[in-house]
Scaffold this motif. Structure first.
Motif, PDB file in Angstrom:
ATOM      1  N   THR A 195      46.680  48.910  26.264  1.00 34.00           N
ATOM      2  CA  THR A 195      46.000  49.225  25.009  1.00 34.00           C
ATOM      3  C   THR A 195      44.700  50.036  25.445  1.00 34.00           C
ATOM      4  OG1 THR A 195      47.350  47.588  23.933  1.00 34.00           O
ATOM      5  CG2 THR A 195      45.029  48.327  22.952  1.00 34.00           C
ATOM      6  N   LEU A 196      44.122  49.236  26.412  1.00 31.51           N
ATOM      7  CA  LEU A 196      42.819  49.807  26.808  1.00 31.51           C
ATOM      8  C   LEU A 196      42.971  51.261  27.658  1.00 31.51           C
ATOM      9  CD1 LEU A 196      41.133  46.573  28.449  1.00 31.51           C
ATOM     10  CD2 LEU A 196      40.546  47.831  26.242  1.00 31.51           C
ATOM     11  N   TRP A 197      43.962  51.480  28.191  1.00 25.52           N
ATOM     12  CA  TRP A 197      44.142  52.783  28.888  1.00 25.52           C
ATOM     13  C   TRP A 197      44.336  53.796  27.626  1.00 25.52           C
ATOM     14  CZ3 TRP A 197      43.105  54.923  32.973  1.00 25.52           C
ATOM     15  CH2 TRP A 197      43.206  54.428  34.345  1.00 25.52           C
TER      16      TRP A 197
ATOM     17  N   GLY B  17      51.662  58.997  26.260  1.00 20.32           N
ATOM     18  CA  GLY B  17      51.272  58.063  25.039  1.00 20.32           C
ATOM     19  C   GLY B  17      50.142  58.248  24.584  1.00 20.32           C
ATOM     20  N   GLY B  18      49.097  58.515  25.237  1.00 20.89           N
ATOM     21  CA  GLY B  18      47.580  58.734  24.702  1.00 20.89           C
ATOM     22  C   GLY B  18      47.589  60.062  24.027  1.00 20.89           C
ATOM     23  N   LEU B  19      48.323  61.249  24.530  1.00 18.21           N
ATOM     24  CA  LEU B  19      48.376  62.376  23.987  1.00 18.21           C
ATOM     25  C   LEU B  19      48.983  62.529  22.553  1.00 18.21           C
ATOM     26  CD1 LEU B  19      49.233  64.774  27.194  1.00 18.21           C
ATOM     27  CD2 LEU B  19      46.834  64.768  25.825  1.00 18.21           C
ATOM     28  N   THR B  20      50.128  61.722  22.522  1.00 19.04           N
ATOM     29  CA  THR B  20      51.047  61.534  21.303  1.00 19.04           C
ATOM     30  C   THR B  20      49.878  60.689  19.924  1.00 19.04           C
ATOM     31  OG1 THR B  20      53.015  61.410  22.436  1.00 19.04           O
ATOM     32  CG2 THR B  20      53.028  60.683  20.198  1.00 19.04           C
TER      33      THR B  20
ATOM     34  N   PRO C 280      49.271  48.609  34.410  1.00 19.12           N
ATOM     35  CA  PRO C 280      49.025  50.145  34.655  1.00 19.12           C
ATOM     36  C   PRO C 280      47.764  50.200  35.335  1.00 19.12           C
ATOM     37  CG  PRO C 280      48.762  49.216  32.361  1.00 19.12           C
ATOM     38  CD  PRO C 280      49.506  48.257  33.132  1.00 19.12           C
ATOM     39  N   GLY C 281      47.736  51.235  36.178  1.00 17.28           N
ATOM     40  CA  GLY C 281      46.427  51.387  36.863  1.00 17.28           C
ATOM     41  C   GLY C 281      46.101  52.897  36.841  1.00 17.28           C
ATOM     42  N   GLY C 282      46.896  53.503  36.084  1.00 18.81           N
ATOM     43  CA  GLY C 282      46.346  55.135  35.952  1.00 18.81           C
ATOM     44  C   GLY C 282      46.970  55.941  34.924  1.00 18.81           C
ATOM     45  N   LEU C 283      46.686  57.048  34.837  1.00 14.48           N
ATOM     46  CA  LEU C 283      47.161  58.036  33.767  1.00 14.48           C
ATOM     47  C   LEU C 283      48.618  58.109  33.876  1.00 14.48           C
ATOM     48  CD1 LEU C 283      44.558  60.652  33.143  1.00 14.48           C
ATOM     49  CD2 LEU C 283      44.773  58.539  31.972  1.00 14.48           C
ATOM     50  N   PHE C 284      49.185  58.165  35.049  1.00 10.69           N
ATOM     51  CA  PHE C 284      50.709  58.434  35.284  1.00 10.69           C
ATOM     52  C   PHE C 284      51.471  57.074  35.561  1.00 10.69           C
ATOM     53  CE2 PHE C 284      48.274  62.419  36.047  1.00 10.69           C
ATOM     54  CZ  PHE C 284      48.963  63.289  35.279  1.00 10.69           C
TER      55      PHE C 284
END
Lengths: 318, 294
Positions: free
Chosen positions: B78-80, B149-152, B234-238
């Motif tokens: 959620t934070l990412w 997910g972030g872009l969407t 998760p540790g990064g954008l990808f």
């Protein structure tokens, strides 16, 4: 004298360079003045691109779907069996489920929403309003997944005590909860419309001896009708597009029935089921997702345009 | 000859006053319906979930065993998600708002853009999910990672940010920019130095509210294909990720299999509501503290 003229020429030179420098920085500034609006325009255009993207994605894949399943079969078929040996793709069960759940939601949200709006706009004191409005806003801020959880684990078991034939998944419970979810939206939009009615009209009616109730029904509601209807239409649009509550609490049976105690699937819930089911890209099921989403998109688009039309066309200007 | 039957008039008047009071009560009761349901919902969730919140639950990894399940991964996800949504929506939203309010000429093109934004705000969230799944996950081949997910989610909440930023910019009084022009400032200088700082509290409030919509949304992410059980953080954008609402969804679905999953879902709801509460409090503080009255 000579000293004076000396400093004078020096000053002139300095002023000249200053003017030059200022011209240069002015040029840079003007360049910015010219390019920045263009950059902003491109960014503003991106939002238009989102719409184009949505329409393009939905239309191309829907066309692909209609090359496999005829348009008539899709829109008139009463059976939806995407996973069976000889699949059938009738969208009517989904439209039926969508309309019934939205209808139940509006039966709750419509009357309660408008009564809430009347109370807040006509009866409540400033202090009461200041307490109640944030609470309603809180209701609007609860994520829909939480409502879904509530419908499935609390409302359905509760209803089953009164209606024994109610299934563990059914359309009634998510419909009711969806109604609760939409109350704040209808209440706040209707209240805006009612508050916009000029005070002079209220005072005029009150001075003639009308009670507040009569003012509400004979003056305020007729005057604010366009806004109230628009809020209803937007509420319906919201109910049609709502996904998680019906997905969780209404199950995935594609029943074509009017019996609200049964499980039904809405268009949104079908999209979730197919997308989460990892339908292989290129299969008919995969494309059916787009055809259903396209139908859903058109439903809500029509509702939103209708709402704007109603509030503009039938607005009473004072 | 009698023009008025005073008895009858009195009776009628009393009835009208009675109706008025009666309906006042009815309207008040209707207003409380939503609030009562909200109270029941919160009590239900808290009684079921509060006992399951402890350090292990908050910091642990996901597990099918209810005694060892933790939601750290979902919290980080959620934070990412927020880390992607904030810069994108702020940048795009504020630029669009500046253009629409201050640069666009009133006319056809302008009204097309405005109508479009209004329509986008009414598109069901699941349709954004389909857009994201088709464009970001499949066509661009990102897979269901944080960035996709972030872009969407950014596209989903962008209309909210645009509309609230436009309102904030519109609320900046005209005389401020006129004074700036009078001192010889150019348009962009006025926008950058005068209008934006004055509109910033409003813009931030709108962005935070949009953000709380984004972290509570589930439907688009279900469509993107967020997995039910994901062990690595998760540790990064990808990186693949999950978020709190997804975890609530999966635990609710399986609540009929394992009773305790309903409690875990409740506990996760408490955590999600707490995050939303923090966000909204921040918005209110910003609004009260930095909102200048001109």
């Amino acid at each position: 004298m000579s000293i004076n003229s000396h400093t004078n020429t020096q000053d002139t030179v300095r002023v000249k360079t200053l003017i030059e420098e200022s011209k240069d920085s002015r040029k840079l500034l003007m360049l910015g003045e010219k390019t920045i609006p263009k950059v902003l325009f491109v960014v503003a255009f991106l939002s238009l691109l989102t719409t184009v993207g949505i329409v393009l994605v939905l239309v191309t894949e829907t066309i692909e779907f209609f090359e496999r399943v005829s348009v008539i079969e899709f829109f008139t078929g009463t059976v939806l069996r995407p996973l069976s040996q000889n699949p059938e793709f009738g969208v009517l069960p989904l439209i039926n489920g969508t309309i019934i759940s939205s209808l139940i939601a509006m039966l709750v949200a419509g009357p309660i929403g408008i009564m809430t709006a009347v109370f807040l706009s006509e009866y409540a004191s400033d202090r009461t309003r200041r307490v109640l409005k944030p609470m309603l806003e809180l209701l609007a801020g609860i994520p829909t997944i939480v409502y879904g959880f509530f419908a499935f684990t609390f409302v359905t078991p509760l209803l089953r005590q009164f209606i024994p034939e109610l299934g563990a998944t059914n359309i009634l419970s998510p419909g009711l909860v969806m109604g609760i979810m939409i109350i704040p939206m209808i209440a706040s939009l209707s209240e805006d419309a009612m508050s916009a009615v000029p005070n002079a009209m209220r005072e005029g009616a009150l001075a003639l001896g009308a009670t507040k109730l009569e003012v509400t029904f004979k003056v305020i509601i007729p005057a604010a009708l366009s806004g109230i209807i628009a809020s209803f239409v937007l509420g319906i649009s919201r109910a049609i597009g709502e996904t998680m509550i019906v997905t969780i609490a209404s199950g995935s049976s594609k029943n074509f029935t009017l019996d609200v105690t049964e499980s039904m699937q809405t268009m949104t819930a079908y999209v979730v089921e197919v997308a989460a089911g990892d339908a292989p890209a290129g299969s008919t099921i995969y494309y059916s997702l787009y055809a259903v989403a396209m139908t859903l998109f058109l439903f809500t688009l029509v509702m939103n345009i209708l709402a704007r039309y109603v509030s503009r066309r039938f607005r009473e200007e004072y | 000859m009698k023009y008025m039957e005073s008895d009858q008039v009195l009776k009628k008047m009393n009835r009208r006053i009675l109706y008025n009071n009666l309906f006042k009560g009815v309207f008040f009761l209707a207003t409380t319906v939503g609030i009562i349901v909200l109270a029941i919902l919160l009590i239900q969730v808290f009684t079921e979930g509060i006992g399951y919140i402890n350090v292990n639950f908050l910091s642990g990894r996901l597990s099918t065993d209810p005694d060892h399940a933790g939601i750290m991964g979902a919290i980080l996800g959620t934070l990412w998600l927020m880390a992607v949504v904030i810069p994108i929506t702020m940048l795009l939203g504020v630029c669009t708002a500046i253009y629409n309010e201050l640069y666009a000429k009133q006319g056809k093109a302008q009204s097309v853009i405005q109508t479009n934004i209004a329509n986008l705000a009414g598109v069901p969230s699941i349709v954004y999910g389909i857009l994201g799944m088709t464009i970001f996950v499949r066509t661009l081949g990102l897979g269901s990672v944080v960035l996709a997910g972030g872009l969407t989610m950014s596209l989903l909440v962008l209309p909210i940010v645009i509309v609230s930023s436009q309102e904030a910019i519109r609320a900046v009084p005209q005389h401020l920019s006129e004074a700036s022009f009078g001192l010889g400032a150019t348009k962009w200088q006025t926008v950058k130095n005068i209008i934006l700082p004055a509109a910033l509290p409003g813009i931030l409030t709108g962005t935070i509210l949009a953000l709380s919509r984004a972290i509570g949304e589930t439907a688009p992410l279900v469509v993107l294909g967020i997995p039910a059980l994901l062990i690595p953080f998760p540790g990064g954008l990808f990186d693949r990720f999950t978020v709190l609402p997804m975890q609530i969804y999966y635990w609710t679905l399986d609540a009929s299999l394992v009773d305790e999953y309903a409690n875990l879902a409740s506990a996760t709801i408490i955590v999600l509501l707490f995050m939303l509460f923090l966000l909204n409090s921040t918005a209110i503080i910003i609004r009260n503290k930095f909102q200048k009255r001109y």
